[in-house]
Design a protein around this motif. Sequence first.
Motif, short mmCIF file in Angstrom:
data_model
loop_
_atom_site.label_atom_id
_atom_site.label_comp_id
_atom_site.label_asym_id
_atom_site.label_seq_id
_atom_site.Cartn_x
_atom_site.Cartn_y
_atom_site.Cartn_z
N HIS A 119 0.83 -1.20 0.00
CA HIS A 119 0.00 0.00 0.00
C HIS A 119 0.87 1.25 0.00
O HIS A 119 0.53 2.26 -0.63
CB HIS A 119 -0.92 -0.01 1.22
CG HIS A 119 -1.88 1.14 1.27
ND1 HIS A 119 -1.56 2.36 1.85
CD2 HIS A 119 -3.14 1.29 0.80
CE1 HIS A 119 -2.57 3.19 1.74
NE2 HIS A 119 -3.55 2.56 1.12
N GLY A 120 1.99 1.20 0.69
CA GLY A 120 2.89 2.34 0.70
C GLY A 120 3.48 2.62 -0.66
O GLY A 120 3.62 3.79 -1.06
N VAL A 121 3.85 1.57 -1.40
CA VAL A 121 4.38 1.76 -2.76
C VAL A 121 3.34 2.42 -3.64
O VAL A 121 3.63 3.37 -4.39
CB VAL A 121 4.83 0.41 -3.35
CG1 VAL A 121 5.32 0.60 -4.79
CG2 VAL A 121 5.92 -0.21 -2.49
N LEU A 122 2.10 1.93 -3.56
CA LEU A 122 1.03 2.52 -4.37
C LEU A 122 0.76 3.97 -3.95
O LEU A 122 0.43 4.81 -4.79
CB LEU A 122 -0.24 1.68 -4.24
CG LEU A 122 -0.14 0.25 -4.78
CD1 LEU A 122 -1.44 -0.51 -4.52
CD2 LEU A 122 0.16 0.25 -6.28
N SER A 123 0.90 4.26 -2.66
CA SER A 123 0.71 5.64 -2.19
C SER A 123 1.75 6.57 -2.79
O SER A 123 1.44 7.70 -3.16
CB SER A 123 0.78 5.69 -0.66
OG SER A 123 -0.25 4.93 -0.07
N VAL A 124 2.99 6.11 -2.89
CA VAL A 124 4.04 6.92 -3.49
C VAL A 124 3.73 7.19 -4.96
O VAL A 124 3.88 8.32 -5.45
CB VAL A 124 5.41 6.23 -3.33
CG1 VAL A 124 6.48 6.94 -4.16
CG2 VAL A 124 5.81 6.19 -1.87
N PHE A 125 3.31 6.16 -5.67
CA PHE A 125 2.96 6.35 -7.08
C PHE A 125 1.79 7.32 -7.21
O PHE A 125 1.78 8.19 -8.09
CB PHE A 125 2.62 5.01 -7.73
CG PHE A 125 3.80 4.31 -8.33
CD1 PHE A 125 3.94 4.18 -9.69
CD2 PHE A 125 4.80 3.79 -7.52
CE1 PHE A 125 5.04 3.54 -10.24
CE2 PHE A 125 5.90 3.16 -8.04
CZ PHE A 125 6.02 3.03 -9.41
N GLY A 126 0.78 7.18 -6.34
CA GLY A 126 -0.36 8.09 -6.40
C GLY A 126 0.03 9.51 -6.09
O GLY A 126 -0.44 10.46 -6.74
N ALA A 127 0.90 9.71 -5.09
CA ALA A 127 1.34 11.06 -4.75
C ALA A 127 2.14 11.68 -5.88
O ALA A 127 1.99 12.87 -6.18
CB ALA A 127 2.17 11.02 -3.46
N CYS A 128 3.00 10.89 -6.51
CA CYS A 128 3.78 11.41 -7.65
C CYS A 128 2.86 11.79 -8.80
O CYS A 128 3.08 12.81 -9.47
CB CYS A 128 4.80 10.37 -8.10
SG CYS A 128 6.16 10.11 -6.94
#
Length: 474
Positions: A119-128
């Motif tokens: 979930h953290g990896v996907l959060s980084v992609f979403g924030a970018c």
Amino acid sequence: MSVEPMVVPAHLRFLSPLALFGLSLALSLAGILARPIESLSLFWPVNAVLAGVLLRYPRLASPVGLSLVWVAMVAADLVCGSAWGPALWFNLCNLAVIVTVWWLLSRPPRAHRRMRTPHGVLSVFGACAAGAVMAASLACVMATPWFEQSLRATWLAWFSEQFSTGVLVLPILLTAPSARALLRSGAKPIRLAPLLLLLASLGLSIAFGGPGAIAFPIAALLWCAWTYSPFMVSLLTLTAGSTLIVAVAQNLMHFSVPQSEPGVTTLMSARLGIAMLVLGPLVVACVSQANRSLLARLAHQATIDHLTGLLSRSAFSHRANTLLDSRQQHSQWLPLTLMMLDIDHFKSINDSHGHAVGDQALRLVARTLQDQLNADALLARLGGEEFVVVLPGLAPQQAIFTAERLRRAVQDLQLAQGNARLQVTVSIGLAGCTPEQPAPTLDELLARADQALYRAKAQGRNRVEQEQVQRQVI
């Protein structure tokens, strides 16, 4: 909602807004000088790096700090010959990326923010992606006076560059271990096969060319993700992604896409494809690291007694049997002693003062025994109030002095219980073998030491007794 701050290492606490200004200025100058003339940067890591710095050191994310970041980027543009208008506005777009990414990623729990969960990896992609949308949209507001491209082309150019650079650079800042963690882990050998395969696949991508060639490194990246830490994988995805982006920009891969949409260029398509390409390896690296951590915790729980921090009974049995087997295989047998220790009147401690005090007594005795023993001794909690020690290299005649030292060290302890002091003592039984004797089994040693311990308790407690066989030999 409160934001959980990241721990700032002591040796980095000198970082200040002035240092942030210097970092922003240096990164901006490097990015400007590296970009093609009259063009947007091919690779602009400034925004991702500064967002990562603010996430790692949130005390810098103040209005003053953010203002200094913007001033530094504007100053870099002006020094390099940009006009005031573009310098002010487009660096406001850059600041929007930094603020958006920082704001979105500072809200989740620390484990997500450090990319320790999928979930953290996907959060980084979403924030970018959100930061790239913000920057591209603001850039289009003032695009007409300064760009000959259409609004669609301008938006796609900004979005593809900001998004791809963010997902390639930001994970490095978020997963980077602290200097203290690096020193604690020490130098470890690294498997070279996945790394060499990645380099070979990148070379093959450039040599083969074509749109599909950007997917050639995916197998090697997945192998790297399964083998290396998330930080190492982040470095490798940056290396692979930036290499492919430069190769496409320099037309080394003969990369082309049908221009079905106005403003869509080869480089934009490649950037977005490469950005999505690294998502899989980063998720795999995160899951792999989580699995390794879980296995390490399970191994620790199976090996270490949770209350005292000593070896558990099963771990002690395994190590003691290994020690006895190695002694049997040695050309010259070495002496060995096993001690059984039991806290005197432990049940009355629990009954009179409660189990919390009993647990405190167990921890205190365990720590005292550890402090008194050498590193080669095996010390474990067998269960309840019973402890066991194996002293390789010492016959019972010599080990009795060690046993007396342990007994006196525990006797000198005084456990605070309100205004009173609770004294704790132990009884100790010894069994072992001399160099002339073959080693008995662990079960035999435990049984003989337990009999000696029983006599120590029967004769008044707080004393050391050797097994009777050894006493007869003496």
